[in-house]
Scaffold this motif. Sequence first.
Motif, PDB file in Angstrom:
ATOM      1  N   GLU A   1      -1.341  -2.660  -5.003  1.00 19.84           N
ATOM      2  CA  GLU A   1      -1.302  -3.364  -3.728  1.00 19.84           C
ATOM      3  C   GLU A   1       0.014  -3.142  -2.998  1.00 19.84           C
ATOM      4  O   GLU A   1       0.068  -3.174  -1.769  1.00 19.84           O
ATOM      5  CB  GLU A   1      -1.538  -4.860  -3.958  1.00 19.84           C
ATOM      6  CG  GLU A   1      -2.937  -5.172  -4.437  1.00 19.84           C
ATOM      7  CD  GLU A   1      -3.111  -6.648  -4.773  1.00 19.84           C
ATOM      8  OE1 GLU A   1      -2.081  -7.354  -4.793  1.00 19.84           O
ATOM      9  OE2 GLU A   1      -4.241  -7.083  -4.998  1.00 19.84           O
ATOM     10  N   HIS A   2       1.082  -2.895  -3.754  1.00 18.64           N
ATOM     11  CA  HIS A   2       2.376  -2.696  -3.125  1.00 18.64           C
ATOM     12  C   HIS A   2       2.334  -1.548  -2.115  1.00 18.64           C
ATOM     13  O   HIS A   2       2.946  -1.632  -1.047  1.00 18.64           O
ATOM     14  CB  HIS A   2       3.436  -2.407  -4.192  1.00 18.64           C
ATOM     15  CG  HIS A   2       4.762  -1.990  -3.627  1.00 18.64           C
ATOM     16  ND1 HIS A   2       5.646  -2.878  -3.057  1.00 18.64           N
ATOM     17  CD2 HIS A   2       5.331  -0.755  -3.522  1.00 18.64           C
ATOM     18  CE1 HIS A   2       6.717  -2.213  -2.640  1.00 18.64           C
ATOM     19  NE2 HIS A   2       6.550  -0.934  -2.915  1.00 18.64           N
ATOM     20  N   ASP A   3       1.589  -0.483  -2.458  1.00 19.74           N
ATOM     21  CA  ASP A   3       1.507   0.661  -1.552  1.00 19.74           C
ATOM     22  C   ASP A   3       0.825   0.284  -0.237  1.00 19.74           C
ATOM     23  O   ASP A   3       1.194   0.776   0.830  1.00 19.74           O
ATOM     24  CB  ASP A   3       0.744   1.815  -2.215  1.00 19.74           C
ATOM     25  CG  ASP A   3       1.515   2.408  -3.389  1.00 19.74           C
ATOM     26  OD1 ASP A   3       2.757   2.228  -3.417  1.00 19.74           O
ATOM     27  OD2 ASP A   3       0.888   3.014  -4.263  1.00 19.74           O
ATOM     28  N   VAL A   4      -0.182  -0.575  -0.329  1.00 18.35           N
ATOM     29  CA  VAL A   4      -0.882  -1.009   0.887  1.00 18.35           C
ATOM     30  C   VAL A   4       0.047  -1.862   1.747  1.00 18.35           C
ATOM     31  O   VAL A   4       0.143  -1.674   2.963  1.00 18.35           O
ATOM     32  CB  VAL A   4      -2.149  -1.794   0.517  1.00 18.35           C
ATOM     33  CG1 VAL A   4      -2.818  -2.350   1.774  1.00 18.35           C
ATOM     34  CG2 VAL A   4      -3.120  -0.908  -0.251  1.00 18.35           C
ATOM     35  N   VAL A   5       0.742  -2.825   1.114  1.00 18.26           N
ATOM     36  CA  VAL A   5       1.678  -3.663   1.857  1.00 18.26           C
ATOM     37  C   VAL A   5       2.761  -2.813   2.494  1.00 18.26           C
ATOM     38  O   VAL A   5       3.168  -3.023   3.642  1.00 18.26           O
ATOM     39  CB  VAL A   5       2.296  -4.726   0.935  1.00 18.26           C
ATOM     40  CG1 VAL A   5       3.339  -5.556   1.678  1.00 18.26           C
ATOM     41  CG2 VAL A   5       1.217  -5.628   0.365  1.00 18.26           C
ATOM     42  N   GLU A   6       3.215  -1.811   1.754  1.00 20.67           N
ATOM     43  CA  GLU A   6       4.250  -0.927   2.284  1.00 20.67           C
ATOM     44  C   GLU A   6       3.748  -0.164   3.504  1.00 20.67           C
ATOM     45  O   GLU A   6       4.471   0.007   4.492  1.00 20.67           O
ATOM     46  CB  GLU A   6       4.682   0.058   1.189  1.00 20.67           C
ATOM     47  CG  GLU A   6       6.023   0.700   1.421  1.00 20.67           C
ATOM     48  CD  GLU A   6       7.180  -0.234   1.104  1.00 20.67           C
ATOM     49  OE1 GLU A   6       8.323   0.164   1.389  1.00 20.67           O
ATOM     50  OE2 GLU A   6       6.949  -1.327   0.597  1.00 20.67           O
ATOM     51  N   ALA A   7       2.476   0.237   3.460  1.00 18.59           N
ATOM     52  CA  ALA A   7       1.905   0.960   4.600  1.00 18.59           C
ATOM     53  C   ALA A   7       1.817   0.048   5.831  1.00 18.59           C
ATOM     54  O   ALA A   7       2.112   0.472   6.955  1.00 18.59           O
ATOM     55  CB  ALA A   7       0.515   1.494   4.235  1.00 18.59           C
ATOM     56  N   VAL A   8       1.408  -1.193   5.610  1.00 22.84           N
ATOM     57  CA  VAL A   8       1.325  -2.134   6.727  1.00 22.84           C
ATOM     58  C   VAL A   8       2.720  -2.418   7.274  1.00 22.84           C
ATOM     59  O   VAL A   8       2.952  -2.416   8.495  1.00 22.84           O
ATOM     60  CB  VAL A   8       0.649  -3.444   6.269  1.00 22.84           C
ATOM     61  CG1 VAL A   8       0.673  -4.472   7.398  1.00 22.84           C
ATOM     62  CG2 VAL A   8      -0.783  -3.168   5.833  1.00 22.84           C
ATOM     63  N   ARG A   9       3.668  -2.663   6.380  1.00 27.66           N
ATOM     64  CA  ARG A   9       5.030  -2.945   6.816  1.00 27.66           C
ATOM     65  C   ARG A   9       5.626  -1.750   7.565  1.00 27.66           C
ATOM     66  O   ARG A   9       6.340  -1.912   8.571  1.00 27.66           O
ATOM     67  CB  ARG A   9       5.886  -3.284   5.603  1.00 27.66           C
ATOM     68  CG  ARG A   9       7.225  -3.888   5.954  1.00 27.66           C
ATOM     69  CD  ARG A   9       8.130  -4.092   4.749  1.00 27.66           C
ATOM     70  NE  ARG A   9       7.433  -4.702   3.637  1.00 27.66           N
ATOM     71  CZ  ARG A   9       7.292  -4.121   2.452  1.00 27.66           C
ATOM     72  NH1 ARG A   9       7.773  -2.915   2.249  1.00 27.66           N
ATOM     73  NH2 ARG A   9       6.654  -4.730   1.484  1.00 27.66           N
ATOM     74  N   TYR A  10       5.346  -0.571   7.094  1.00 32.02           N
ATOM     75  CA  TYR A  10       5.864   0.654   7.719  1.00 32.02           C
ATOM     76  C   TYR A  10       5.404   0.757   9.166  1.00 32.02           C
ATOM     77  O   TYR A  10       6.179   1.118  10.057  1.00 32.02           O
ATOM     78  CB  TYR A  10       5.362   1.864   6.916  1.00 32.02           C
ATOM     79  CG  TYR A  10       5.839   3.201   7.433  1.00 32.02           C
ATOM     80  CD1 TYR A  10       7.052   3.726   6.992  1.00 32.02           C
ATOM     81  CD2 TYR A  10       5.088   3.936   8.336  1.00 32.02           C
ATOM     82  CE1 TYR A  10       7.495   4.952   7.450  1.00 32.02           C
ATOM     83  CE2 TYR A  10       5.519   5.163   8.806  1.00 32.02           C
ATOM     84  CZ  TYR A  10       6.727   5.672   8.357  1.00 32.02           C
ATOM     85  OH  TYR A  10       7.166   6.887   8.823  1.00 32.02           O
ATOM     86  N   ALA A  11       4.126   0.422   9.416  1.00 26.76           N
ATOM     87  CA  ALA A  11       3.609   0.494  10.784  1.00 26.76           C
ATOM     88  C   ALA A  11       4.095  -0.677  11.624  1.00 26.76           C
ATOM     89  O   ALA A  11       4.479  -0.517  12.789  1.00 26.76           O
ATOM     90  CB  ALA A  11       2.080   0.524  10.755  1.00 26.76           C
TER      91      ALA A  11
END
Length: 889
Positions: free
Chosen positions: A559-569
Amino acid sequence: MSEALPPGYPHLAEADVVLRDGTVARLRPIRPSDAEGIHRFHAGQSEESIYLRFFAPIRRLSERDVERFTNVDYVDRMALVALIRDEIIGIGRYDRIAPTSAEVAFNISDHYQGKGIGSVLLEHLAAIAQEHDITRFEAEVLPQNRKMLSVFSDAGYEVSRRFEDGVVMLHFDIEPTAQSLSVRFAREHRAEAESVSALLHPRSIAVVGVSRRERAIGHQVMRHVLDGGFTGEVYPVNPEADRLLGVPAYPSITDLPEAVDLAVVAVPASAVPGVVEECAAKGVRGLLVISSGFAEEGEEGTALQQRVLRVARDNGMRVIGPNSFGILNNDEGVRLNASLSPTTPPAGHLGLYSQSGALAVANLDSAARRNLGVSVFLSAGNRVDVSGNDVMQYWVDDDSTHAVGLYLESMGNPRKFSRIARALAMTKPVIVVKSPMEEVPGHRVRSTTVRPHAFRAIMAQAGVIHVENVHQMFDAAQLLLHQPLPEGNRVAIVSNSHQLGTISAGSAAAWGLEVTHGPVSVRTEATPSEFRAAVDAAFADEQVDSVVVSFIPPIGAVEHDVVEAVRYAAKRSSKPCVGNLLGMRGVDTGSLVAEDPGASSGDVPREAVPLYAMPEDAIRALGLATQYGRWRTKDKGEPVVRDGVRRTAARELVDSVLAEYPEGRALTDDESHDLLAAYGIDLWRRVEVASADEAVAAAEEVGHPVVLKSLSPLVRGHSLLDAVRVDLTEPEHVRAAFEAMDARLAPLDANYFVVQRMAPQGTSCVLGTVEDPLFGPVISFSLAGAPTELLDDIAYRIPPLTDVDVREIVDDIKLAPLLHGHKGATPVDRAALEDVLGRLSLMSEDFVEIASVVLDPVMAHGKGASVLGAQIHLAPPLRRKDPGRRAMT
């Protein structure tokens, strides 16, 4: 003591007020028994002060002068004294010199000048004078008395001056103006904010009732203060210990080496009044009463609670509690945890206020679990003194607080709440959890007569975000604190589940959000880069104001990768984003990903992305934020002003009725016509008739066509009974209608008829106002008829209204389309309808004696709004919870 009070003594003129430095003073009418106090006050004044007041060096007042000063009739001659610790610190008086004008003068103690005492005395004297038909004040001031000249010039009135025989002659009207109200509210704000600041930023604390027993409340609070790293001095108070928790202890408050800023009281309820008296003698500034056993226990506890309050206020102190869970201030310069909670949320920007002790625990625990930072927390307990209104005044200027959440079990002053919340919400979101409007043991509150949804309408008017529970409050707070406000209602939905996207879209529609992008569903096994691309596309869409991301983690996914993707955008966009990751809730404050090489140097990374366990939670929070953003940016309008208002004529009518009927009564048709006419509202004349001949004659008098209708409450609005005949154009039509209706309604004793000129065809509306014991005047608007009553389709607002409020109250009802040309009908004259509403709001604000007004029907049509009926009831005036002067409730 009340038996010794002079005749006509006005109890309603008594008030506790917060001074400029945050301390409390008592204002009350002067009494003959104040003679000795007047002598002491005068003897303590400097020669300069005496000369500035009396224009002569009078070292001692004569007994004759003191008798004249202390014996007033409270109407033509009025005097107020300000007291702290039963000593007079200020005197203000007026003497009527003409039917509508009075001379006003003040004398403030040298030791208390600069605290705003003169200003608050002027406010109260002006309000009292207006109640006795005085509209103008005059004053004579020596030119070197700059402080007193500033009291008048800074009050917001239009003051005229002339210099005559070495004296400055001042003249000004005392009717409140926009400027004078602005000045009053600003002074009230500064004083109340300062008083709360002193409680939340103490330099020294005494904990009274510290025991060696670890589970004792006093012991727990003391440990939490020490463990929290409080930056000031801490003094435990216990008569049986030399040291407690490694800190020197003192037998009593009076034995402390200094007068502390805050005393935390955790002793049995019966011992609290004695502790408060000791605090008063020592000069303690404020009290936090953790002890229980007061009003929540019944009448005996209520009396004990009032005793504590009276002692505190008479000695200039403010009180949090009793039965408080405590306070918390995460400011690095304070680090105060004077509460029963061993753990505290991280420092942050959410201010929290709670009346419920049990929910205070839940509030702090929930904030900590969500990683939601808190600036200040205050538990009011029984709210005997410090209330949510006071804390909101503090938050207006608190740079550490960016959003606030309040849990309210009761509300002592909704009018003031609405006013302060509106000012706070202009810059900071105000989120309120409010239980149903009912009396809660321990909380001082009047009952209310308005329907429950009136409270919701009033909060919406003030820009308050109303939620149903603490869970929803934190859902909204974590978005409002960590994301920008939506600029519109267009949303994008990105998910890795078609079902989640569908649920999110349905929830968005229910909250008035328009899905303009998606729902986009990536494949369930999509890589973080694929998911990132879909999220980036949503943010890049110019037709999108907010982004919703919903994700169900497949087996083995990180899930960390998904949160990171959202945060990145999200960190590269000014658009808000909410994330729905099933099973996760709170504020993501993980480290930001490496900067995108293509990003500009001006990009500001987001600190956090709010995460929600369910899509409905995320959408609800986004919907509330969107509504708040729309309120914050909309035009709030200008205060309602109407030409042709004759307040003096209205006052004469109201006073004459209540002089003859002190208990109040309903106005006659003629009286209602005259009262409404004084505010520019034209009530159409109607003629009562008891026979067919009288009906025919009345029709000739008012002019055809006419309406014949029954006034009986048994049949009004009853669709199955023939209670009205319209468009009667000939005498024989009137006669036939009367005879038919009389025969039909006489068996029901409902044959009370009136004849009235026929109004143009239109939409029948009901406009009203009620003087509610809790809210004060409440304006209502609805369409006439059973459907409205059954569906409770009624809109409400609290005066004073703006032109935008008047417009919105008409639009708020569900049946509003019927006014706008529904299915080809002629649209009504909105301007005329809103004009009547505005005039009604002014009248209700001006006269507390107007218990209720119902304008029914008001026929709104294409060329105006005709007021065809009115029921007005006068009653002895209640003291409003937010009167026209500063006062603590």
